[in-house]
Design a protein around this motif. Structure first.
Motif: not given
Length: 180
Positions: A54-68
């Motif tokens: 239930e830990v609420c987290y996400c990972v974003c990729d700085p190498d992709l446009t708009d940090l998705p």
């Protein structure tokens, strides 16, 4: 006590183990496509471990446009009401709304630009439009050579807006090696 042992001690104190020790986590797990440093691998391993569904987290990729977002945990989806297919590929700004302060968002943007950790207490919104007080913790994740490969964001609902609530967020706690 090593850094890893200290972090595991904090983890065990924060989240009790489920009764059946033989079962593995049933949650979707983040599997990095890019190599991580030992320290950052440990943080991801802890968030992927049993008892953290239930830990609420996400990972974003700085190498992709708009940090998705490239990964949203089951906890993130359950808490916000969005499905993975509605989240992944988008920037995290979809959680912002009318009451989200620009200054709070600017603190996050500055931390991203400077590749540094940041805790921000801000107002965010679920898919159904209800607001929540988010003790948000952002941390860059690096490879073994020190190159930025991801940002991880851990969201934690807290009872009020305001400073001093970082210890409520497991992401913040896991990065503090001295809390064991």
């Amino acid at each position: 006590m090593t850094f890893g042992e200290s972090l595991m001690s904090v983890l065990e104190a924060l989240v009790p183990s489920p009764p059946d020790e033989s079962q593995e986590s049933t949650a979707r797990q983040f599997v990095p496509l890019k190599g991580l440093s030992e320290k950052d691998s440990l943080i991801v391993d802890m968030l992927n471990s049993r008892g953290h569904e239930e830990v609420c987290y996400c990972v974003c990729d700085p190498d992709l446009t708009d940090l998705p977002i490239v990964f949203a945990s089951d906890g993130f989806c359950n808490f916000t009401g969005y499905g993975q297919n509605e989240i992944e590929g988008k920037n995290c700004r979809f959680l912002q709304g009318e009451g989200t302060k620009k200054e709070d968002v600017d603190r996050i943007r500055t931390a991203i630009k400077e590749e540094r950790q940041q805790s921000v207490n801000l107002l965010n919104y679920r898919k159904d439009g209800t607001s929540f007080n988010n003790e948000f913790f952002l941390s860059p994740l690096y490879d073994k050579d020190g190159k930025l490969v991801y940002f991880i964001g851990v969201q934690c609902s807290v009872p009020k807006l305001g400073e001093g609530q970082m210890p409520s967020n497991p992401g913040w706690v896991y990065t503090q090696g001295s809390h064991a």
